[in-house]
Scaffold this motif. Structure first.
Motif, PDB file in Angstrom:
ATOM      1  N   TYR A 275      -2.732   3.864  -3.455  1.00 11.84           N
ATOM      2  CA  TYR A 275      -2.310   3.159  -3.506  1.00 11.84           C
ATOM      3  C   TYR A 275      -1.849   2.226  -3.767  1.00 11.84           C
ATOM      4  O   TYR A 275      -1.701   1.605  -3.080  1.00 11.84           O
TER       5      TYR A 275
ATOM      6  N   PRO B 296       6.398   7.729  -5.734  1.00 12.61           N
ATOM      7  CA  PRO B 296       7.588   7.188  -5.936  1.00 12.61           C
ATOM      8  C   PRO B 296       7.902   8.498  -6.618  1.00 12.61           C
ATOM      9  O   PRO B 296       9.308   8.593  -6.868  1.00 12.61           O
TER      10      PRO B 296
ATOM     11  N   ILE C  41       0.789  -1.363   0.471  1.00 10.24           N
ATOM     12  CA  ILE C  41      -0.003   0.027   0.384  1.00 10.24           C
ATOM     13  C   ILE C  41       1.243   0.958   0.316  1.00 10.24           C
ATOM     14  O   ILE C  41       1.594   1.654   0.862  1.00 10.24           O
ATOM     15  N   VAL C  42       0.927   1.693  -1.264  1.00  4.37           N
ATOM     16  CA  VAL C  42       1.439   2.647  -1.508  1.00  4.37           C
ATOM     17  C   VAL C  42       1.021   4.364  -0.518  1.00  4.37           C
ATOM     18  O   VAL C  42       1.174   4.703  -0.748  1.00  4.37           O
ATOM     19  N   HIS C  43       2.142   5.365   0.087  1.00  3.29           N
ATOM     20  CA  HIS C  43       2.073   5.960   1.205  1.00  3.29           C
ATOM     21  C   HIS C  43       2.439   7.226   0.864  1.00  3.29           C
ATOM     22  O   HIS C  43       2.535   8.590   0.671  1.00  3.29           O
ATOM     23  N   ARG C  44       3.960   6.898  -0.274  1.00  2.62           N
ATOM     24  CA  ARG C  44       5.312   7.863  -0.273  1.00  2.62           C
ATOM     25  C   ARG C  44       4.849   7.408  -1.879  1.00  2.62           C
ATOM     26  O   ARG C  44       5.587   6.128  -2.212  1.00  2.62           O
TER      27      ARG C  44
END
Lengths: 139, 380
Positions: free
Chosen positions: A86, A76, A71-74
């Protein structure tokens, strides 16, 4: 599309034009090897398993299960920073191949994302030229 | 014990003049400073170098910049493991008589580069992963870690990742060159923000500007130099995918091939190793690599690293420089593992010196858990 799409787009290659054309038609097609019987991702003409040239396109069911996720919080890159969080995912397709994607229709919360959950493909027309296969919980 | 020897030895190691936040220097400047410092450490000059190795750049770029025209050249570039692999390649080239003094250099302005590194948009990773925002190693490795947690238990995996972050920081506190020298608590780890679940910020390596270089030469030449030779006793390399979506088993790295092979070539076992230098781009990289190398069985890593066993004073000293997590990590880190192993073997590690280090295993990991190089180094 109100705003210009700012995230990276695939640059289809000669061996993958068909894959992206079919995605645009909301169909998922994979490469199948008649030499060893395996279906693989990503598409290439010579089988990466047995090196047979006897390979062909085959339509996938679009069903699979979740193999792994993040679960991407930062974001890229700057383009993704307005789109966090997302869920990135690797999906084991029914045909045996595994493909990268993102999940839709699932809360970006570990309590809602379960490895092994049943998924089905859905198609996201991100530009006029490109459609990305994404996955959602199977209905 | 009989005196160890091999056909080649490491005789010089160094970082660039400064590492960490170095906005005033280009990547090639960092290469050059490290090369200068490592040759000085070896007691050799640029004119002695006849083999040149690097990754990221081509050796014709570094060769031109350094003013070195080698008779043996190797730009093997398989991510952060490359420089560990170069040590093995250098030893083989020296044994074959293809060069006598091999210089391996690295430099990256990971924090401060003025121009981004551009990747080939036609590569499968760019075509099938990047459009989904699967970009960069924190995201790729976090997916692998999610699979490990699913397979072996979330709570015990989380505890293991925390153990690794905290233990590694304890070593960094002892290293004046480390970027992160404030002590780290378990609460600090658990409270740090999410980068890509299951990774907290403190699961991820730092991003620095740094260069390093390593000089390898023949046994005969090594014995003529001022410092004790560090013998290259075993070396192995392997890769089995590039993009994370092509990794067959997300809980097993190519170290399952290179670990046993390098140990066998050196004629030693895990229990003989005094110091493990394990690439720690992420806490998970360490956990999965210890298992892959064969230090413990699949899923046993959390027990192996429990109770700060890898910290100063623990019975399994590991990543004594402070690692990629807390010392330095400019993008590709592998050469810094070699620098620290050599310092420990020579007894030059100052406050963090581990007592009586005779054998060290160094494992570099590159790409998306894609490649590994394992070497066994020894003295005495």
């Amino acid at each position: 599309m109100a705003e210009a799409y700012d995230r990276p787009l695939p640059v289809p290659q000669p061996e993958s034009d068909f894959y992206w054309e079919k995605a645009k038609a909301h169909e998922l097609w994979l490469r199948h090897c008649n030499g060893c019987g395996r279906t693989y991702f990503y598409p290439r003409d010579i089988c990466p398993h047995c090196f047979s040239r006897e390979t062909e396109w085959a339509q996938a069911s679009g069903r699979g299960t979740l193999h792994a996720f993040g679960i991407v919080h930062r974001g890229p890159t700057p383009a993704f920073r307005d789109h966090v969080p997302y869920i990135v995912a690797l999906v084991d397709l029914e045909e045996g191949a595994r493909m990268p994607t993102t999940l839709v229709g699932v809360e970006p919360d570990p309590a809602h994302v379960r490895i092994g959950m049943a998924l089905e493909v859905t198609f996201d027309d991100v530009t006029e030229a490109i459609t990305l296969p994404r996955f959602r919980p199977a209905t | 014990m009989a005196e160890r020897s091999a056909s080649a030895a490491i005789v010089g190691v160094a970082e660039s003049d400064e590492i960490g936040n170095v906005p005033g220097k280009s990547a090639l400047q960092l290469h050059a400073e490290a090369a200068f410092n490592a040759l000085e450490d070896a007691g050799l000059s640029k004119a002695d170098v006849d083999g040149l190795f690097t990754a990221g750049y081509s050796t014709y770029d570094t060769g031109e910049y350094l003013g070195i025209s080698p008779r043996y050249t190797d730009s093997t570039s398989v991510g952060g493991s490359s420089f560990v692999i170069h040590v093995g390649h250098a030893a083989a080239a020296i044994a074959a008589g293809r060069c006598e003094v091999a210089l391996i250099t690295h430099g990256q302005a990971g924090r401060s580069a003025r121009a981004p590194v551009v990747r080939d948009a036609g590569l499968p990773i760019a075509q099938y992963e990047s459009p989904y925002g699967i970009i960069g190693q924190p995201i790729a490795y976090s997916m692998a870690a999610s699979r490990y947690m699913h397979r072996y238990g979330e709570d015990r995996t989380r505890q293991a990742l925390a153990e690794i972050a905290v233990a590694t920081r304890k070593w960094a506190v002892l290293n004046p060159k480390a970027m992160m020298r404030e002590p780290l608590s378990f609460d600090d780890y658990h409270d740090s923000r999410w980068i890509s679940y299951p990774f907290h910020l403190l699961d991820c390596c730092i991003v620095t500007d740094a260069g390093a270089a390593v000089v390898v030469t023949s046994a005969e030449r090594a014995r003529s130099l001022p410092k004790e030779p560090v013998w290259v006793l075993g070396a192995a390399e392997h890769h089995d995918h590039a993009g994370i979506s092509q990794m067959g088993d997300l809980t097993l790295t190519p170290a399952h091939v290179t670990g046993p092979a390098a140990l066998a070539e050196a004629g030693v076992t895990h229990d003989d190793i005094d110091l493990a230098m394990i690439y720690d781009s992420f806490t998970y990289t360490v956990l999965v690599t210890l298992e892959s190398l064969g230090y413990c069985g699949p899923g046993e890593g959390p027990d192996f690293v429990a109770d700060q066993r890898t910290a100063p004073g623990g019975d399994f000293p590991m990543n004594t420089s402070g690692g990629g997590l807390s010392y330095t990590h400019p993008g590709m880190y592998g050469i810094f593992l070699v620098v620290e192993a050599v310092r420990q073997l020579r007894g030059e590690a100052g406050a963090r010196q581990v007592e009586d280090v005779r054998l060290s295993l160094v494992n570099g990991t590159g790409g998306s858990l894609s490649s590994t190089g394992t070497i066994v180094l020894g003295v005495g």
